[in-house]
Design a protein around this motif. Structure first.
Motif, mmCIF file in Angstrom:
data_model
loop_
_atom_site.group_PDB
_atom_site.id
_atom_site.type_symbol
_atom_site.label_atom_id
_atom_site.label_comp_id
_atom_site.label_asym_id
_atom_site.label_seq_id
_atom_site.Cartn_x
_atom_site.Cartn_y
_atom_site.Cartn_z
ATOM 1 N N MET A 159 0.828 -1.211 0.000
ATOM 2 C CA MET A 159 0.000 0.000 0.000
ATOM 3 C C MET A 159 0.858 1.256 0.000
ATOM 4 O O MET A 159 0.521 2.248 -0.656
ATOM 5 N N LEU A 160 1.974 1.226 0.703
ATOM 6 C CA LEU A 160 2.881 2.370 0.729
ATOM 7 C C LEU A 160 3.486 2.624 -0.656
ATOM 8 O O LEU A 160 3.576 3.774 -1.098
ATOM 9 N N GLU A 161 3.866 1.560 -1.351
ATOM 10 C CA GLU A 161 4.400 1.731 -2.705
ATOM 11 C C GLU A 161 3.336 2.292 -3.648
ATOM 12 O O GLU A 161 3.619 3.187 -4.446
ATOM 13 N N VAL A 162 2.125 1.794 -3.549
ATOM 14 C CA VAL A 162 1.041 2.286 -4.404
ATOM 15 C C VAL A 162 0.743 3.757 -4.092
ATOM 16 O O VAL A 162 0.540 4.557 -5.008
ATOM 17 N N ALA A 163 0.737 4.115 -2.821
ATOM 18 C CA ALA A 163 0.507 5.509 -2.441
ATOM 19 C C ALA A 163 1.610 6.421 -2.975
ATOM 20 O O ALA A 163 1.336 7.522 -3.459
ATOM 21 N N LEU A 164 2.844 5.955 -2.908
ATOM 22 C CA LEU A 164 3.964 6.741 -3.422
ATOM 23 C C LEU A 164 3.864 6.895 -4.938
ATOM 24 O O LEU A 164 4.111 7.970 -5.483
ATOM 25 N N ARG A 165 3.487 5.832 -5.618
ATOM 26 C CA ARG A 165 3.280 5.904 -7.072
ATOM 27 C C ARG A 165 2.185 6.914 -7.394
ATOM 28 O O ARG A 165 2.316 7.733 -8.293
ATOM 29 N N PHE A 166 1.110 6.851 -6.642
ATOM 30 C CA PHE A 166 0.000 7.779 -6.848
ATOM 31 C C PHE A 166 0.469 9.217 -6.662
ATOM 32 O O PHE A 166 0.153 10.094 -7.466
ATOM 33 N N PHE A 167 1.241 9.475 -5.619
ATOM 34 C CA PHE A 167 1.754 10.818 -5.366
ATOM 35 C C PHE A 167 2.610 11.304 -6.538
ATOM 36 O O PHE A 167 2.428 12.426 -7.023
ATOM 37 N N VAL A 168 3.536 10.496 -6.975
ATOM 38 C CA VAL A 168 4.437 10.889 -8.063
ATOM 39 C C VAL A 168 3.649 11.139 -9.344
ATOM 40 O O VAL A 168 3.876 12.123 -10.049
ATOM 41 N N LEU A 169 2.703 10.278 -9.631
ATOM 42 C CA LEU A 169 1.898 10.412 -10.844
ATOM 43 C C LEU A 169 1.020 11.669 -10.791
ATOM 44 O O LEU A 169 1.007 12.452 -11.745
ATOM 45 N N VAL A 170 0.302 11.849 -9.711
ATOM 46 C CA VAL A 170 -0.585 13.007 -9.589
ATOM 47 C C VAL A 170 0.211 14.307 -9.573
ATOM 48 O O VAL A 170 -0.176 15.288 -10.207
ATOM 49 N N PHE A 171 1.323 14.307 -8.871
ATOM 50 C CA PHE A 171 2.146 15.503 -8.799
ATOM 51 C C PHE A 171 2.680 15.861 -10.184
ATOM 52 O O PHE A 171 2.732 17.035 -10.547
#
Length: 185
Positions: A159-171
């Protein structure tokens, strides 16, 4: 020449990026060494397996800080697509490799943290490559299901990796309108 022109037309961008990124890369490397070689040796202390999650959270903080700082500088000074792509390539590589090391550490600590259809022999490289594959698939949100996290700890790391991916993508997407495709004036 202005700072913007210097950043666009010289190696100043790469110097600036890697002068900031080396701290994050050193922290990731240091915590990875601890979680990969020190924590699994101490298998008798179950609470130590949670240190892998703590290390992953620390690494996540530094990756987020690096992405925020560097993307803001690139957007403020350069706007070049090639610079954005280099930054995102670095961030994605750091995320995938860092979490692959975390997953490998969890596997070595207790192989029941993951369910896998394929038996992974004891070779370090084979285990790492298996979890590098898993980290890449997790980052891409494909999720084939051939490796499945089975413990609370491994699920939290995923979940932490997915959240980090989401942050990088959205940002990145949020700032896409400020990127120039070429460097013509």
């Amino acid at each position: 020449m202005s700072d913007t022109k210097d950043l666009e037309h010289t190696d100043a961008f790469y110097t600036q990026l890697f002068s900031k990124a080396w701290v994050t890369m050193a922290i990731i490397a240091g915590l990875s060494v601890i979680s990969l070689w020190v924590v699994p040796v101490l298998k008798g202390h179950v609470w130590l397996s949670w240190s892998i999650l703590v290390f992953a959270m620390i690494k996540t903080f530094f990756i987020v800080r690096l992405s925020f700082d560097q993307l803001m500088k690139i957007i403020g000074q350069s706007h070049l697509l090639s610079h954005i792509l280099v930054l995102f390539g670095l961030l994605i590589s750091l995320i995938i490799i860092s979490f692959a090391i975390d997953f490998t550490s969890l596997y070595h600590f207790n192989d029941s943290n993951f369910k896998s259809e394929q038996y992974i022999d004891g070779m370090e490289l084979a285990v790492f490559l298996e979890y590098l594959y898993f980290s890449t698939i997790t980052f891409s949100s494909v999720g084939y299901g051939d490796i499945v996290p089975s413990s609370i700890l491994s699920k939290t790391l995923v979940m932490l990796e997915v959240a980090l991916r989401f942050f990088v993508l959205v940002f990145g997407i949020a700032n896409i309108n400020q990127i120039r495709i070429n460097n013509e004036d």
